[in-house]
Scaffold this motif. Structure first.
Motif, PDB file in Angstrom:
ATOM      1  N   ILE A  73      31.835  14.365  -8.022  1.00 12.29           N
ATOM      2  CA  ILE A  73      32.913  15.327  -7.770  1.00 12.29           C
ATOM      3  C   ILE A  73      34.023  14.669  -6.955  1.00 12.29           C
ATOM      4  CG2 ILE A  73      33.527  17.467  -6.573  1.00 12.29           C
ATOM      5  CD1 ILE A  73      30.712  18.506  -7.306  1.00 12.29           C
ATOM      6  N   ALA A  74      33.666  13.875  -5.946  1.00 15.16           N
ATOM      7  CA  ALA A  74      34.673  13.217  -5.104  1.00 15.16           C
ATOM      8  C   ALA A  74      35.574  12.305  -5.930  1.00 15.16           C
ATOM      9  CB  ALA A  74      33.993  12.423  -3.988  1.00 15.16           C
ATOM     10  N   VAL A  75      34.978  11.532  -6.822  1.00 15.86           N
ATOM     11  CA  VAL A  75      35.766  10.598  -7.638  1.00 15.86           C
ATOM     12  C   VAL A  75      36.719  11.358  -8.558  1.00 15.86           C
ATOM     13  CG1 VAL A  75      35.618   8.875  -9.484  1.00 15.86           C
ATOM     14  CG2 VAL A  75      34.098   8.715  -7.504  1.00 15.86           C
ATOM     15  N   VAL A  76      36.217  12.398  -9.220  1.00 14.69           N
ATOM     16  CA  VAL A  76      37.073  13.173 -10.131  1.00 14.69           C
ATOM     17  C   VAL A  76      38.208  13.834  -9.361  1.00 14.69           C
ATOM     18  CG1 VAL A  76      37.166  15.039 -11.825  1.00 14.69           C
ATOM     19  CG2 VAL A  76      35.192  13.524 -11.764  1.00 14.69           C
ATOM     20  N   LEU A  77      37.914  14.374  -8.193  1.00 11.71           N
ATOM     21  CA  LEU A  77      38.961  15.008  -7.383  1.00 11.71           C
ATOM     22  C   LEU A  77      40.021  14.013  -6.935  1.00 11.71           C
ATOM     23  CD1 LEU A  77      36.863  17.407  -5.133  1.00 11.71           C
ATOM     24  CD2 LEU A  77      38.579  18.086  -6.816  1.00 11.71           C
ATOM     25  N   LEU A  78      39.590  12.822  -6.551  1.00  4.48           N
ATOM     26  CA  LEU A  78      40.546  11.806  -6.104  1.00  4.48           C
ATOM     27  C   LEU A  78      41.457  11.365  -7.246  1.00  4.48           C
ATOM     28  CD1 LEU A  78      41.461  10.207  -3.653  1.00  4.48           C
ATOM     29  CD2 LEU A  78      39.773   8.459  -4.260  1.00  4.48           C
ATOM     30  N   VAL A  79      40.872  11.124  -8.409  1.00  5.19           N
ATOM     31  CA  VAL A  79      41.675  10.746  -9.578  1.00  5.19           C
ATOM     32  C   VAL A  79      42.625  11.881  -9.954  1.00  5.19           C
ATOM     33  CG1 VAL A  79      41.565  10.196 -12.043  1.00  5.19           C
ATOM     34  CG2 VAL A  79      39.978   9.095 -10.446  1.00  5.19           C
ATOM     35  N   THR A  80      42.132  13.101  -9.917  1.00  5.27           N
ATOM     36  CA  THR A  80      42.966  14.257 -10.238  1.00  5.27           C
ATOM     37  C   THR A  80      44.118  14.400  -9.254  1.00  5.27           C
ATOM     38  OG1 THR A  80      41.084  15.407 -11.206  1.00  5.27           O
ATOM     39  CG2 THR A  80      42.962  16.764 -10.572  1.00  5.27           C
ATOM     40  N   ALA A  81      43.846  14.200  -7.988  1.00  4.94           N
ATOM     41  CA  ALA A  81      44.904  14.314  -6.971  1.00  4.94           C
ATOM     42  C   ALA A  81      46.035  13.338  -7.277  1.00  4.94           C
ATOM     43  CB  ALA A  81      44.330  14.049  -5.582  1.00  4.94           C
ATOM     44  N   VAL A  82      45.684  12.107  -7.571  1.00  2.66           N
ATOM     45  CA  VAL A  82      46.703  11.071  -7.796  1.00  2.66           C
ATOM     46  C   VAL A  82      47.426  11.272  -9.123  1.00  2.66           C
ATOM     47  CG1 VAL A  82      47.053   8.592  -8.130  1.00  2.66           C
ATOM     48  CG2 VAL A  82      45.536   9.407  -6.315  1.00  2.66           C
ATOM     49  N   MET A  83      46.682  11.585 -10.181  1.00  2.00           N
ATOM     50  CA  MET A  83      47.299  11.668 -11.512  1.00  2.00           C
ATOM     51  C   MET A  83      48.001  12.995 -11.779  1.00  2.00           C
ATOM     52  SD  MET A  83      44.779   9.545 -13.989  1.00  2.00           S
ATOM     53  CE  MET A  83      46.078   9.260 -15.172  1.00  2.00           C
ATOM     54  N   MET A  84      47.448  14.082 -11.249  1.00  5.28           N
ATOM     55  CA  MET A  84      47.980  15.407 -11.599  1.00  5.28           C
ATOM     56  C   MET A  84      48.891  16.008 -10.532  1.00  5.28           C
ATOM     57  SD  MET A  84      46.867  16.005 -14.605  1.00  5.28           S
ATOM     58  CE  MET A  84      47.263  17.734 -14.747  1.00  5.28           C
ATOM     59  N   HIS A  85      48.773  15.535  -9.314  1.00 10.44           N
ATOM     60  CA  HIS A  85      49.528  16.158  -8.221  1.00 10.44           C
ATOM     61  C   HIS A  85      50.343  15.128  -7.450  1.00 10.44           C
ATOM     62  CE1 HIS A  85      47.370  19.698  -9.260  1.00 10.44           C
ATOM     63  NE2 HIS A  85      46.198  19.152  -8.966  1.00 10.44           N
ATOM     64  N   SER A  86      51.015  14.265  -8.175  1.00  7.95           N
ATOM     65  CA  SER A  86      51.809  13.187  -7.575  1.00  7.95           C
ATOM     66  C   SER A  86      53.137  13.751  -7.059  1.00  7.95           C
ATOM     67  CB  SER A  86      52.030  12.076  -8.594  1.00  7.95           C
ATOM     68  OG  SER A  86      52.514  12.607  -9.814  1.00  7.95           O
ATOM     69  N   PHE A  87      53.075  14.380  -5.903  1.00  6.22           N
ATOM     70  CA  PHE A  87      54.235  15.043  -5.305  1.00  6.22           C
ATOM     71  C   PHE A  87      55.383  14.070  -5.044  1.00  6.22           C
ATOM     72  CE2 PHE A  87      51.537  13.742  -1.812  1.00  6.22           C
ATOM     73  CZ  PHE A  87      52.427  13.191  -0.894  1.00  6.22           C
ATOM     74  N   TRP A  88      55.058  12.805  -4.834  1.00  2.00           N
ATOM     75  CA  TRP A  88      56.078  11.798  -4.535  1.00  2.00           C
ATOM     76  C   TRP A  88      56.996  11.530  -5.727  1.00  2.00           C
ATOM     77  CZ3 TRP A  88      50.847  11.231  -4.544  1.00  2.00           C
ATOM     78  CH2 TRP A  88      50.279  10.535  -5.600  1.00  2.00           C
ATOM     79  N   LYS A  89      56.610  11.991  -6.918  1.00  2.00           N
ATOM     80  CA  LYS A  89      57.440  11.812  -8.108  1.00  2.00           C
ATOM     81  C   LYS A  89      58.388  12.981  -8.343  1.00  2.00           C
ATOM     82  CE  LYS A  89      54.071   9.074 -10.724  1.00  2.00           C
ATOM     83  NZ  LYS A  89      53.221   9.066 -11.942  1.00  2.00           N
ATOM     84  N   GLU A  90      58.147  14.086  -7.663  1.00  2.00           N
ATOM     85  CA  GLU A  90      58.931  15.309  -7.881  1.00  2.00           C
ATOM     86  C   GLU A  90      60.288  15.206  -7.196  1.00  2.00           C
ATOM     87  OE1 GLU A  90      58.220  17.749  -9.878  1.00  2.00           O
ATOM     88  OE2 GLU A  90      56.170  17.108 -10.320  1.00  2.00           O
ATOM     89  N   THR A  91      61.310  15.724  -7.866  1.00  2.00           N
ATOM     90  CA  THR A  91      62.654  15.760  -7.280  1.00  2.00           C
ATOM     91  C   THR A  91      63.012  17.164  -6.809  1.00  2.00           C
ATOM     92  OG1 THR A  91      63.590  16.014  -9.497  1.00  2.00           O
ATOM     93  CG2 THR A  91      63.492  13.783  -8.595  1.00  2.00           C
ATOM     94  N   ASP A  92      62.463  18.184  -7.469  1.00  2.00           N
ATOM     95  CA  ASP A  92      62.700  19.563  -7.074  1.00  2.00           C
ATOM     96  C   ASP A  92      61.861  19.875  -5.833  1.00  2.00           C
ATOM     97  OD1 ASP A  92      63.622  22.407  -7.642  1.00  2.00           O
ATOM     98  OD2 ASP A  92      61.429  22.643  -7.696  1.00  2.00           O
ATOM     99  N   ALA A  93      62.490  20.413  -4.794  1.00  3.22           N
ATOM    100  CA  ALA A  93      61.809  20.658  -3.516  1.00  3.22           C
ATOM    101  C   ALA A  93      60.639  21.625  -3.658  1.00  3.22           C
ATOM    102  CB  ALA A  93      62.809  21.183  -2.490  1.00  3.22           C
TER     103      ALA A  93
END
Length: 137
Positions: A73-93
């Motif tokens: 579960i930890a590995v899947v969550l970590l990969v998901t965090a980086v791939m699906m929730h990459s806030f640093w790529k967002e331009t809209d606040a």
């Protein structure tokens, strides 16, 4: 104490088992969203992560090598965090804030699963489990 740990395992596992169910019942929609986030082979990734959430959740729930289930579960969550929730790529606040919340939630859950891993791999008498740990800390 055994009953308290069992209740905690049940409550913790519900999140991942329901998520696994969603991965299998809403595969196309989730694959489309994953593809929009740049995930390669999005449908396979959705099915694979759903299977891993399901296996990890069942492992923790039933107490069958729950230490390994926690790590999965930890590995899947970590990969998901980086791939699906990459806030640093967002331009809209607003989108950036939403992704940051999801990213941080996943990191907190990774921390919880790592604590569960250590608990299962270290405690000698787990009680109310089917197997003992796979790892020994």
């Amino acid at each position: 104490m055994d009953v308290v740990v069992l209740i905690g395992r049940v409550l913790f596992s519900v999140l991942f088992l329901s998520s696994a169910l969603g991965h299998f019942t809403q595969t196309e929609a989730m694959a489309g969203y994953s593809a929009s986030k740049g995930v390669p082979m999005a449908k396979l990734a959705v099915l694979g992560s759903g299977a891993l959430f399901g296996l990890g959740g069942l492992s923790v729930l039933l107490g069958v090598w729950a230490d390994l289930g926690s790590l999965v579960i930890a590995v899947v969550l970590l990969v998901t965090a980086v791939m699906m929730h990459s806030f640093w790529k967002e331009t809209d606040a607003q989108a950036k804030q939403g992704e940051m919340i999801h990213f941080n939630k996943n990191l907190a859950l990774v921390g919880a699963t790592l604590m569960l891993f250590a608990f299962f791999a270290h405690v000698d008498e787990l009680g109310l489990t089917i197997t003992g740990p796979l790892f020994d800390l």
